[in-house]
Design an enzyme around this catalytic site. Structure first.
Site, PDB file in Angstrom:
ATOM      1  N   CYS A   1      10.322  14.096  21.848  1.00  0.00           N
ATOM      2  CA  CYS A   1      10.426  12.563  21.996  1.00  0.00           C
ATOM      3  C   CYS A   1       9.102  11.763  22.295  1.00  0.00           C
ATOM      4  CB  CYS A   1      11.435  12.164  22.793  1.00  0.00           C
ATOM      5  SG  CYS A   1      12.918  13.188  22.654  1.00  0.00           S
ATOM      6  N   ASP A   2       8.225  12.447  23.381  1.00  0.00           N
ATOM      7  CA  ASP A   2       7.429  11.710  23.866  1.00  0.00           C
ATOM      8  C   ASP A   2       5.964  12.327  23.887  1.00  0.00           C
ATOM      9  OD1 ASP A   2       9.508   9.799  24.827  1.00  0.00           O
ATOM     10  OD2 ASP A   2       9.995  11.203  26.579  1.00  0.00           O
TER      11      ASP A   2
ATOM     12  N   CYS B   1      11.360  15.533  27.294  1.00  0.00           N
ATOM     13  CA  CYS B   1      11.482  15.739  26.048  1.00  0.00           C
ATOM     14  C   CYS B   1      10.084  15.618  25.263  1.00  0.00           C
ATOM     15  CB  CYS B   1      12.621  14.825  25.306  1.00  0.00           C
ATOM     16  SG  CYS B   1      12.698  15.286  23.470  1.00  0.00           S
TER      17      CYS B   1
END
Length: 322
Positions: free
Chosen positions: A139-140, A136
């Site tokens: 997300c990261d 992701c």
């Protein structure tokens, strides 16, 4: 010992969508039962730092899910550690059978079973999940500012992730096993023209290389599919972008689905193709796949379930006989 439990509202799944639906459903006095499934908390339980959850500058994924579960329990939701093995939506009350032997019947169902990122299945990939290996970018990606990273894949997901990661990384290398991409042409054009993206054709990921103390990625070994030669590329992050698989096995033959198994919901709604069945979170969302959007859909599903159940209790007008 087998037993049968009836509830007005059955929530299947325990990620942000499921727990949010539980809070709203309980506050609406629906007395829902939530069945957690085999991975209580969902994908966030295998995530480390979460920095895009409103109200938390930074929170660990597992901690956030523990808090959501505690909130649902405090609201009064009955949470059961069972896994639904089959679900019959052909008639109401709907019937779900748990692997514990318990049968659950319900007047309304909220599906919040989520989705799982597709992985390559490499042991080294598993070793460094959450420590440099991710599925992701949204997300990261923030954690790789000014660093060199690689993206694995050749479809829309991979190209979109690579383009997004250029907001942070000094260099992005897209590794693809073929000599052309499957992504939409407009995305391909953006990627191929980007000065910080390099494409490595005809290669597959062989191994993620890293250190143990502290645990982290230092590079990848890649194999040339044409002659089998293996080489190593330095990087600190590996994003596997070969797609997601919705956890819709229970309903794929009963509900309308699209885009490879995602449950179809009506526009601006969580209603599915069967009245009284609602879907929220990643099981229906092939676009955003974020904790906050899943939670929002869980709220929507509970409110719509409340209205649906209220409609079942409305008296039928009687026409007086003359």
């Amino acid at each position: 010992m087998s037993e049968t439990r009836h509830t007005r509202l059955l929530i299947i799944g325990s990620g942000p969508a499921g727990y949010t639906a539980a809070v709203y459903g309980t506050r609406a006095m629906l007395e829902p039962i939530l069945v957690q499934g085999i991975q209580p908390g969902g994908q966030l339980t295998i995530t480390t730092e979460v920095e895009n959850w409103p109200g938390d500058t930074e929170v660990q994924g597992p901690e956030l899910m523990v808090r959501m579960e505690e909130h649902a329990r405090a609201a009064g939701t009955e949470i059961i550690g069972d896994h639904i093995g089959s679900l019959n939506l052909s008639s109401r009350p709907f019937t779900a059978k748990g692997e514990s032997g318990t049968t659950y019947t319900a007047d309304a169902v909220i599906l919040a079973t989520g989705a799982q990122a597709k992985w390559l299945g490499l042991p080294s990939e598993e070793t460094f999940k959450g420590f440099g290996v991710s599925a992701c970018a949204t997300c990261d990606g923030f954690f790789f500012r000014g660093q060199e990273i690689v993206v694995i894949g050749g479809g829309n997901t991979a190209v979109e992730e690579a383009l997004f990661l250029t907001n942070f990384a000094s260099k992005v290398t897209l590794i693809h096993r073929r000599d052309e991409l499957r992504a939409e042409k407009i995305l391909q054009n953006r990627l191929l023209k980007h000065p910080r993206i390099e494409t490595l054709w005809h290669h597959t990921l062989e191994e993620v290389v890293g250190s143990d103390n502290p645990r982290g990625v230092t590079g990848v070994k890649v194999r040339d599919v044409r002659d089998g030669t293996v080489s190593e590329l330095p990087c600190t992050g590996v994003f596997v972008a070969i797609g997601h698989a919705p956890a819709s096995e229970l309903v794929v033959d009963q509900l309308e689905t699209h885009n490879g198994g995602y449950v179809y919901t009506k526009p601006d709604s969580t209603s599915t193709s069967i009245d009284g069945v609602f879907a929220a979170g990643d099981i229906t969302d092939h676009i955003f796949r974020q904790a906050v959007t899943s939670a929002g859909m869980g709220c929507m599903a509970a409110l719509e379930a409340e209205r649906f159940l209220a409609s079942l209790e409305e008296p039928v007008d009687e026409v007086a006989a003359e």
